[in-house]
Design an enzyme around this catalytic site. Structure first.
Site, PDB file in Angstrom:
ATOM      1  N   LYS A   1       0.820  -1.202   0.000  1.00  0.00           N
ATOM      2  CA  LYS A   1       0.000   0.000   0.000  1.00  0.00           C
ATOM      3  C   LYS A   1       0.861   1.262   0.000  1.00  0.00           C
ATOM      4  CE  LYS A   1      -4.306  -1.666   2.104  1.00  0.00           C
ATOM      5  NZ  LYS A   1      -4.086  -3.096   1.889  1.00  0.00           N
TER       6      LYS A   1
ATOM      7  N   GLU B   1      -3.428   7.379   7.678  1.00  0.00           N
ATOM      8  CA  GLU B   1      -4.226   8.258   6.833  1.00  0.00           C
ATOM      9  C   GLU B   1      -5.233   9.004   7.677  1.00  0.00           C
ATOM     10  OE1 GLU B   1      -6.037   5.765   3.918  1.00  0.00           O
ATOM     11  OE2 GLU B   1      -4.263   5.728   2.628  1.00  0.00           O
TER      12      GLU B   1
ATOM     13  N   HIS C   1     -15.540  -4.613   7.297  1.00  0.00           N
ATOM     14  CA  HIS C   1     -14.707  -4.161   6.179  1.00  0.00           C
ATOM     15  C   HIS C   1     -14.798  -5.091   4.974  1.00  0.00           C
ATOM     16  CE1 HIS C   1     -12.945  -1.017   8.649  1.00  0.00           C
ATOM     17  NE2 HIS C   1     -12.664  -1.903   9.577  1.00  0.00           N
TER      18      HIS C   1
ATOM     19  N   ARG D   1      -6.552  -7.946 -10.140  1.00  0.00           N
ATOM     20  CA  ARG D   1      -7.277  -9.174 -10.480  1.00  0.00           C
ATOM     21  C   ARG D   1      -8.711  -8.805 -10.809  1.00  0.00           C
ATOM     22  NH1 ARG D   1     -10.321  -9.287  -5.921  1.00  0.00           N
ATOM     23  NH2 ARG D   1      -9.324  -8.768  -3.945  1.00  0.00           N
TER      24      ARG D   1
END
Length: 669
Positions: free
Chosen positions: A116, A200, A235, A291
């Site tokens: 990430k 973040e 999530h 993907r």
């Protein structure tokens, strides 16, 4: 185009890829584990190769065995599906070394997007909007806390190598940061072997919107529009739709162009998904999935395109079939993921045999060159009689609907969910019914906290048509016991014949879900039947429908039809858009059990015995723990259903047991 490909996956995505192969005339090869020897995806392919034991680590994740299978069968390419090895750069590299085409992006693109932090650095260089945060290499706890303090709380800690909701923590204040960081790093190290985190700014009430991109080997790249995946639990996505509702045309175009820029930044090839987080009209890059996505069918439904066909053509070296100007959206599509899980228990996975499985009338796949769209589509990797095991994802099916408008698609989804019938493990079907009809979702007031914010409405007890369902259960019971349906010849109805009088019988039922008892009085006098049921007494007629499990009944002025699946003494009734289960209290059977003095204790699901708490000869009270099983990474304690004496223990510690297996014999007191 390839002549033969191997599908390195299982379940519905393997069946989905095989469907496109059949349409294109491409031979397909399945791989399967011990647990999947008779699975639907094995039957869907032209050939199948056994690759190992039931656990994924010993089969579907052993890529050397998969490559061996491809070589042995002459497969020219491998389609990884999603999950398992689909984003594994070592697997992609091994395919390349073996001279087998990996139907996915280049190894470097997988590596670039696998981290990430590295991905966000690339996106920053490509001018793709990013959420304010720190994505650097310095992992000193004090430095990270200062960065969080500077950007302001709340902040989100995320494992750099994470996914699936793991390794994430929301921190509301500076005093909680150190503990949350330590916890996040432990989970990241345990789940991904890498404890690096990024920080973040945490956006309140954000939407999760993603863009489908495609790129070829010739420099072509397009976006196939957007999907909203905001409705999530833990999530993980529950409902998806395309296009994302409420986006202005310029926002949709800007987001699509940003997604293409992200793909070009890593020299992407094939299908990919760029995920954004949104607040209002502002969108920020989250990550890129290298993907095909689980929710790709909604994009297929609104574009009329077969994305798996595009994957095969691009991997074979062909240019993209269409350019950006040739792509368009027609109507609206929704996807609901039907899982074997128990929403009332925190969405815990459920296992067991699918004793009865009936999906709404639809097609498994019908997209072709003419762009034909079905209004209802079912993507499933299981069949009636299959077992949902603890080894893999407990998905039963993806239910996809298409309509001219979002309102039309919502109405079709509601009707389709009402037509779903599953007997065996717990499912989320009823929860999905509530979700698609709740005000915020119906009104497209979407964000990732929708389920939590509407928890009371989504999980509160719901009114059910108990009286009508009991009337159908009684009809099925009378039919099973040899009674004649209303209108049949009286000479055939000999089971309750009485000389010069009618008859009356008391039927005892137990609502399986609520453990509520009902006593139904059924009388038959002078050719007229009466039912006293759930506080209502009325003239009763019943009949069999055209199907073997279809019944109808009238109770007073109320008429109801439905389907009843009988599993022993449990009657599963599907009527008026709901599902209920009633256990007939069969007094003769209970008396026989009492006479024999035995009780059978069976495994509620497949699993492993991890503790045996009693020995033969032990005298136990009702509720005494007897055996502990492990399934779905959770422990389940089997208790004594009544007081008695243990006469035989049939399994020991470490034994694997099947769903429904008798574990021990208990002689009733």
């Amino acid at each position: 185009m390839f002549n033969k490909i191997l599908i390195a996956n299982r379940g519905e995505i393997a069946c989905r890829v095989a469907a496109t192969c059949r349409r294109l005339g491409v031979k397909s090869v399945a791989v399967y584990s011990d647990a999947d020897a008779n699975a639907k995806h094995v039957a869907a392919c032209d050939e199948a190769v056994h690759i190992g034991a039931a656990a994924a680590a010993q089969s579907y994740l052993r890529y050397e065995r998969i490559i061996e299978a491809a070589r042995a069968t002459g497969a020219q390419a491998i389609h990884p599906g999603y999950g398992f090895l689909s984003e594994n750069e070592d697997f992609a590299r091994a395919c390349e070394a073996a001279g087998i085409v990996f139907i996915g992006p280049p190894v470097d693109a997988i590596a670039a997007m696998g981290s990430k932090a590295a991905a966000k650095a690339l996106m920053h260089a490509a001018a793709v909007p990013l959420v304010p945060g720190y994505h650097g290499d310095d992992q000193d706890p004090g430095f990270l806390q200062r960065e969080a303090d500077a950007m302001g709380y709340p902040v989100l800690l995320k494992a750099s190598a994470g996914g699936g909701g793991k390794g994430m923590r929301v921190v509301e204040r500076s005093a909680d940061f150190a503990a949350a960081l330590a916890s996040c790093k432990r989970e990241a190290a345990s789940s991904f072997g890498n404890d690096r985190v990024l920080i973040e700014k945490y956006l309140t009430r954000p939407r999760h919107v993603e863009v489908q991109v495609f790129a070829d080997k010739h420099g072509g790249a397009v976006y196939l529009f957007d999907r909203d995946c905001s409705v999530q639990r833990r999530h993980q996505k529950v409902l998806e739709e395309a296009p994302a509702p409420g986006l202005e045309d310029e926002v949709r175009r800007a987001m699509g162009e940003a997604a293409v820029a992200a793909a070009r930044a890593v020299h992407y090839e094939g299908a990919g998904t760029v995920e954004f987080i949104m607040t209002g009209a502002d969108f920020y890059f989250m990550e890129m999935n290298t993907r095909l996505q689980v929710e790709h069918p909604v994009t297929e439904m609104v574009t009329g395109l077969d994305l798996v066909e595009w994957q095969l053509r691009v991997a074979a070296g062909e240019p993209l079939p269409l350019g950006q100007a040739q792509l368009s959206i027609t109507g609206h599509a929704l996807e609901a993921r039907i899982y074997a899980e128990n929403p009332a228990r925190g969405f815990l996975p459920s296992t067991g045999t699918l004793k009865h499985l009936r999906m709404p009338q639809g097609v498994e796949f019908r997209l072709g060159d003419a762009g034909q769209r079905a209004s209802v589509r079912i993507d499933s990797g299981v069949r009636e009689g299959d077992t949902i095991t603890p080894f893999y994802d407990p998905m039963i099916a993806k239910l996809i609907v298409h309509g001219a408008t979002r309102e039309d698609a919502l109405a079709r989804m509601k009707r389709a969910l009402e037509a779903c019938e599953v007997v065996g493990p717990h499912t989320n079907v009823e929860f999905l019914q509530r979700l698609v009809t709740c005000g915020p979702f119906a009104g497209a007031d979407l964000d990732t906290g929708l389920i939590e914010r509407n928890h009371d409405a989504l999980f509160s007890p719901q009114h059910k048509p108990v009286r009508e369902a009991l009337a159908l259960a009684c009809a099925a019971l009378l039919g099973r016991e040899g009674g004649a349906a209303h209108g049949a010849s009286p000479w055939q109805a000999l089971s309750h014949w009485r000389l010069n009088s009618g008859f009356a019988q008391s039927l005892s039922w137990r609502d399986v879900a609520s453990d509520t008892a009902f006593t139904v009085a059924h009388t038959h006098d002078g050719g007229e039947e009466t039912l006293a049921c759930a506080g209502h007494v009325g003239r009763y007629t019943w009949w069999r429908g055209e199907g073997a499990d279809e019944y109808g009944a009238t109770l007073g002025e109320t008429r109801v039809t439905g389907r009843v699946f009988i599993d022993g003494d449990v009657f599963h009734v599907f009527c008026l858009g709901t599902a209920m289960a009633f256990e007939w209290q069969n007094l003769l059977a209970h008396a026989a059990d009492a006479e024999h003095g035995e009780g059978r204790l069976t495994a509620p699901m497949p699993g492993k015995v991890i503790a045996v708490l009693v020995e033969p000869g032990a005298v136990v009270e009702k509720g005494t723990p007897l055996i502990v099983m492990e399934a779905m990474k959770m422990e389940h304690t089997i208790g004594a259903p009544a007081a008695g004496k243990v006469t035989e223990v049939l399994y020991g510690v470490g034994d694997q047991v099947a769903d429904g297996a008798q574990l021990l014999v208990l002689e009733a007191a």
